[in-house]
Each structure stands twice: as structure tokens, then as C-alpha cells.
Design a protein around this motif. Structure first.
Motif, PDB file in Angstrom:
ATOM      1  N   ARG A   1       0.866  -1.178   0.000  1.00  0.00           N
ATOM      2  CA  ARG A   1       0.000   0.000   0.000  1.00  0.00           C
ATOM      3  C   ARG A   1       0.901   1.226   0.000  1.00  0.00           C
ATOM      4  N   GLY A   2       0.729   2.083  -0.993  1.00  0.00           N
ATOM      5  CA  GLY A   2       1.632   3.212  -1.102  1.00  0.00           C
ATOM      6  C   GLY A   2       3.042   2.731  -1.369  1.00  0.00           C
ATOM      7  N   LYS A   3       3.977   3.208  -0.562  1.00  0.00           N
ATOM      8  CA  LYS A   3       5.374   2.807  -0.734  1.00  0.00           C
ATOM      9  C   LYS A   3       5.788   1.690   0.216  1.00  0.00           C
ATOM     10  N   LEU A   4       4.861   1.232   1.050  1.00  0.00           N
ATOM     11  CA  LEU A   4       5.212   0.222   2.043  1.00  0.00           C
ATOM     12  C   LEU A   4       4.778  -1.175   1.624  1.00  0.00           C
ATOM     13  N   TYR A   5       5.652  -2.140   1.910  1.00  0.00           N
ATOM     14  CA  TYR A   5       5.339  -3.553   1.740  1.00  0.00           C
ATOM     15  C   TYR A   5       4.999  -4.128   3.112  1.00  0.00           C
ATOM     16  N   TYR A   6       4.023  -5.027   3.132  1.00  0.00           N
ATOM     17  CA  TYR A   6       3.537  -5.593   4.384  1.00  0.00           C
ATOM     18  C   TYR A   6       3.675  -7.111   4.358  1.00  0.00           C
ATOM     19  N   LEU A   7       4.155  -7.653   5.450  1.00  0.00           N
ATOM     20  CA  LEU A   7       4.194  -9.097   5.683  1.00  0.00           C
ATOM     21  C   LEU A   7       3.334  -9.357   6.911  1.00  0.00           C
ATOM     22  N   THR A   8       2.148  -9.874   6.690  1.00  0.00           N
ATOM     23  CA  THR A   8       1.192 -10.154   7.768  1.00  0.00           C
ATOM     24  C   THR A   8       1.161 -11.666   7.969  1.00  0.00           C
ATOM     25  N   TYR A   9       1.065 -12.110   9.214  1.00  0.00           N
ATOM     26  CA  TYR A   9       1.259 -13.546   9.449  1.00  0.00           C
ATOM     27  C   TYR A   9       0.612 -14.003  10.751  1.00  0.00           C
ATOM     28  N   ALA A  10       0.386 -15.319  10.837  1.00  0.00           N
ATOM     29  CA  ALA A  10      -0.062 -15.922  12.086  1.00  0.00           C
ATOM     30  C   ALA A  10       1.128 -15.975  13.032  1.00  0.00           C
ATOM     31  N   SER A  11       0.952 -15.419  14.214  1.00  0.00           N
ATOM     32  CA  SER A  11       2.046 -15.321  15.179  1.00  0.00           C
ATOM     33  C   SER A  11       1.683 -16.051  16.458  1.00  0.00           C
ATOM     34  N   LEU A  12       2.722 -16.436  17.195  1.00  0.00           N
ATOM     35  CA  LEU A  12       2.505 -17.122  18.462  1.00  0.00           C
ATOM     36  C   LEU A  12       3.650 -16.808  19.402  1.00  0.00           C
ATOM     37  N   ASP A  13       3.345 -16.051  20.421  1.00  0.00           N
ATOM     38  CA  ASP A  13       4.305 -15.803  21.489  1.00  0.00           C
ATOM     39  C   ASP A  13       4.122 -16.926  22.500  1.00  0.00           C
ATOM     40  N   ARG A  14       4.995 -17.897  22.448  1.00  0.00           N
ATOM     41  CA  ARG A  14       4.820 -19.103  23.248  1.00  0.00           C
ATOM     42  C   ARG A  14       4.912 -18.857  24.745  1.00  0.00           C
ATOM     43  N   SER A  15       5.437 -17.708  25.133  1.00  0.00           N
ATOM     44  CA  SER A  15       5.541 -17.420  26.562  1.00  0.00           C
ATOM     45  C   SER A  15       4.240 -16.899  27.155  1.00  0.00           C
ATOM     46  N   THR A  16       3.353 -16.354  26.303  1.00  0.00           N
ATOM     47  CA  THR A  16       2.138 -15.729  26.842  1.00  0.00           C
ATOM     48  C   THR A  16       0.859 -16.152  26.143  1.00  0.00           C
ATOM     49  N   GLN A  17       0.926 -16.765  24.959  1.00  0.00           N
ATOM     50  CA  GLN A  17      -0.262 -17.037  24.161  1.00  0.00           C
ATOM     51  C   GLN A  17      -0.508 -18.527  23.994  1.00  0.00           C
ATOM     52  N   ARG A  18      -1.772 -18.903  24.067  1.00  0.00           N
ATOM     53  CA  ARG A  18      -2.156 -20.294  23.832  1.00  0.00           C
ATOM     54  C   ARG A  18      -2.505 -20.529  22.368  1.00  0.00           C
ATOM     55  N   ASP A  19      -3.126 -19.533  21.711  1.00  0.00           N
ATOM     56  CA  ASP A  19      -3.578 -19.643  20.328  1.00  0.00           C
ATOM     57  C   ASP A  19      -2.866 -18.622  19.445  1.00  0.00           C
ATOM     58  N   GLU A  20      -2.871 -18.875  18.148  1.00  0.00           N
ATOM     59  CA  GLU A  20      -2.249 -17.947  17.213  1.00  0.00           C
ATOM     60  C   GLU A  20      -2.994 -16.615  17.147  1.00  0.00           C
ATOM     61  N   HIS A  21      -2.231 -15.549  17.032  1.00  0.00           N
ATOM     62  CA  HIS A  21      -2.737 -14.206  16.780  1.00  0.00           C
ATOM     63  C   HIS A  21      -2.280 -13.802  15.373  1.00  0.00           C
ATOM     64  N   VAL A  22      -2.503 -12.546  14.981  1.00  0.00           N
ATOM     65  CA  VAL A  22      -1.970 -12.030  13.725  1.00  0.00           C
ATOM     66  C   VAL A  22      -1.069 -10.843  14.027  1.00  0.00           C
ATOM     67  N   SER A  23       0.147 -10.889  13.514  1.00  0.00           N
ATOM     68  CA  SER A  23       1.102  -9.791  13.638  1.00  0.00           C
ATOM     69  C   SER A  23       1.542  -9.364  12.242  1.00  0.00           C
ATOM     70  N   TYR A  24       2.334  -8.274  12.170  1.00  0.00           N
ATOM     71  CA  TYR A  24       2.827  -7.880  10.853  1.00  0.00           C
ATOM     72  C   TYR A  24       4.119  -7.099  10.951  1.00  0.00           C
ATOM     73  N   ALA A  25       4.798  -7.029   9.802  1.00  0.00           N
ATOM     74  CA  ALA A  25       6.015  -6.255   9.643  1.00  0.00           C
ATOM     75  C   ALA A  25       5.916  -5.466   8.342  1.00  0.00           C
ATOM     76  N   THR A  26       6.700  -4.394   8.230  1.00  0.00           N
ATOM     77  CA  THR A  26       6.719  -3.597   7.003  1.00  0.00           C
ATOM     78  C   THR A  26       8.152  -3.438   6.514  1.00  0.00           C
ATOM     79  N   ALA A  27       8.277  -3.091   5.218  1.00  0.00           N
ATOM     80  CA  ALA A  27       9.598  -2.911   4.627  1.00  0.00           C
ATOM     81  C   ALA A  27       9.505  -1.945   3.445  1.00  0.00           C
ATOM     82  N   PRO A  28      10.611  -1.293   3.101  1.00  0.00           N
ATOM     83  CA  PRO A  28      10.630  -0.405   1.933  1.00  0.00           C
ATOM     84  C   PRO A  28      10.714  -1.161   0.613  1.00  0.00           C
TER      85      PRO A  28
END
Length: 333
Positions: free
Chosen positions: A221-248
């Protein structure tokens, strides 16, 4: 398709006549889950003109089965509220070198054809999960194996920690016409595709962002690239959440932006798919809230949902709250 932290289709089947996707159970059009007559998972949208096509896996797990997925389905809409079913586009058996597991997929359009990428279980000649590629002249198929062998096998990512890391492909064509594929479970990989769309062009690079579990999705979107994904912080989460990262650029570097949304209702897994359609942005997910007859939602009986997706002025995405209303109501301000 998903495994997460537990171990968890040549011609396509004849297309059925297009039919409404829901059985008319009184739910308001656009409410969640958007498909109510069968269990669906791992949504992947594709916009072609005034139509959005949604490719999904078909969950057929019985009783206490974890996963039973043998085919991929496609639905379409022109208003984000009413969905038309077009029948199975492929079965895992249509890839003769694969033995089971019609897991997560994505279809893109390039050079007037439709390219379908999907995760399957390879036969004993290349043990482990693999990524297949099929092609069609129509978004609703029939699709046929485009290569006659896997595009990506487990042996191509030897630094990985387990045999099911090569799953959940996402494919994106950049403005210069170059197509890229990203995929993975626990490790996230990215590579260029050759113009023929059935071979990797150059090295495979690992780009694993924090808490990456599986289900990557690439968009811009615009000039940004997005990597959105199923995430799991094994120290605090039981089920997958969704997180994301961006890049030029798709080559990175990728900057972690944190959580986008929480877990899907009653579901260990979640899988994002993002599209811009008719001036708005949407994120497709899945949960396990649907009941059909005497079958409740479960890890192998999931249901696809959709929510509005909004952005901040700096390009970051606003947190998404998963709702029953979905897009049956106007977007929040």
C-alpha cells in the motif's frame, strides 16, 4: 493450512452450477462467518475487475480428527455481502506426486492466466510438506498442475527445524513485474519466481519476523510492503494471533510492527488474507465458531470471516477487532 506448535487436487472436479454460498439461515449478509454451509479455512482473496474471488481450504474433519482437507474451493462476490460458490477448483489428488493435505493456498493473476500455489504433503520421493503450482485460464478453474512436480520441497530449506515448514505460500507481483513467493512455518522464507511462474529464480532467503508461526501474506500500500502472518508468542499465548512487519522493498529490511488482531474464536489457528476492493481494504481470517448440524467448530472445522482493515497516516495498520457483524455494518470511523 496449519500445524502450529502441535504436530499436527489433470483436471479439476467438474464445477457445480454457481449457487449462493450460505443456506439462508437468517444471518445478515456480510456477517461472520461469511460461508455457513460448509467449514472453510485459510482464506486468500483475489480481485479481478469488479469481482473478488476467495480461495479457501475445505475442512472435512469428522469427530475428533485434527485435519481432513482434500480439496480447495472458490467463492466470489461483487458487494462483500453476498457470496457465490463455484465448486472445487482442485483436489490434492490432481497433483499426482502429492499424497494428502490440501492446505493453504493463494491464486494470483499474471500474463492473463491464473496461478494457484498450495501446500501439500509430498509422497515418499521428497518427504515432508511441499508447495505445488497449478494454472488456469479462469479464476474459477479448472486448474491443472503447471509443473508436474513440486515448486518447493523440504530439501530446499535444509536449515529448517521440522518437515512441515514449507507450507502456506503467498505470492505477490511487484510494480516492476517481478513475482515473489513467501512461505513457512516457524521459519519464514522468501524468493523470486522466474517469469514462467513455476521455478524459483535465485536464492531462498529467510526473513523470519518475531513470533512468526505460519500463514504469511504479502501486500503493498503506497510505498510500504507488508508481511502479515499468524504469530505465536509461546511465553504468553495459547492460540495464534496475527502480527505484521513492514519494509521499503520485498528484499527488506523488515520492521516488526506488533499485533494486528487477536486469536480467532475457539480456534488455535488463524490465517490472514488482505485485499483492496471497491475502494476499501479488507482482512480475511478464520475462526471455529460455526456449527453445521451436529458438528461444532473445531481445530479441523473452521469458518472464514472478514473485517474492515484501516491504516494510520504513517502507513501502520489499525488494530482489528474480530466481530460477528463483520461487514454487514458500515466501517468504523
Amino acid at each position: 493450512m496449519k500445524i502450529g506448535h502441535c504436530l499436527i487436487a489433470v483436471a479439476a472436479s467438474a464445477l457445480v452450477a454457481a449457487a449462493p454460498a450460505s443456506p439462508g439461515d437468517g444471518a445478515k449478509p456480510g456477517s461472520n462467518p461469511i460461508i455457513r454451509d460448509r467449514f472453510t479455512a485459510d482464506p486468500a482473496p483475489l480481485v479481478v475487475g469488479d469481482t473478488l474471488y476467495l480461495y479457501v481450504g475445505h475442512d472435512e474433519a469428522q469427530r475428533d480428527e485434527m485435519f481432513n482437507m482434500r480439496e480447495w474451493l472458490v467463492y466470489s462476490t461483487r458487494d462483500m455481502k453476498h457470496w457465490t460458490a463455484h465448486g472445487p477448483i482442485m483436489k490434492v489428488a490432481d497433483f499426482r506426486w502429492a499424497k494428502k493435505d490440501a492446505w493453504a493456498s493463494q491464486t494470483i493473476r499474471k500474463n492473463g492466466r491464473y496461478w494457484f500455489y498450495a501446500a501439500v504433503e509430498h509422497d515418499s520421493t521428497h518427504p515432508g510438506k511441499a508447495i505445488a503450482v497449478a494454472v488456469s485460464d479462469s479464476p474459477t478453474g479448472p486448474f491443472v498442475d503447471a509443473k508436474g512436480s513440486a515448486l518447493i520441497t523440504n530439501a530446499m530449506t535444509p536449515k529448517g527445524t521440522h518437515s512441515w515448514e514449507d507450507i502456506d505460500p503467498t505470492v505477490f507481483t511487484d510494480e516492476d513485474g517481478t513475482s515473489w513467493i513467501a512461505w513457512g512455518n516457524r521459519q519464514c522464507y522468501i524468493a523470486k519466481l522466474k517469469p514462467n511462474m513455476i521455478e524459483i529464480d535465485g536464492p531462498i532467503t529467510e526473513i523470519t519476523p518475531p513470533h512468526f508461526e505460519e500463514g504469511p501474506w504479502l501486500h503493498k500500500r503506497g510505498k510500504l510492503y507488508y508481511l502479515t502472518y499468524a504469530s505465536l508468542d509461546r511465553s504468553t499465548q495459547r492460540d495464534e494471533h496475527v502480527s505484521y512487519a513492514t519494509a521499503p522493498s520485498l528484499a527488506g529490511p523488515w520492521t516488526y510492527r506488533g499485533l494486528l488482531t487477536g486469536s480467532g474464536k475457539y480456534s488455535f489457528t488463524i490465517h490472514p488474507g488482505i485485499a483492496q476492493f471497491r475502494g476499501g481494504w479488507y482482512i480475511f481470517l478464520h475462526n471455529a465458531s460455526l456449527t453445521i448440524g451436529d458438528q461444532n467448530g473445531a481445530i479441523g472445522r473452521r469458518s472464514v470471516t472478514v473485517e474492515y482493515l484501516r491504516y494510520n497516516a504513517d502507513g501502520t495498520m489499525k488494530p482489528v477487532v474480530q466481530t460477528d457483524a463483520g461487514v454487514s455494518v458500515p466501517p468504523p470511523r
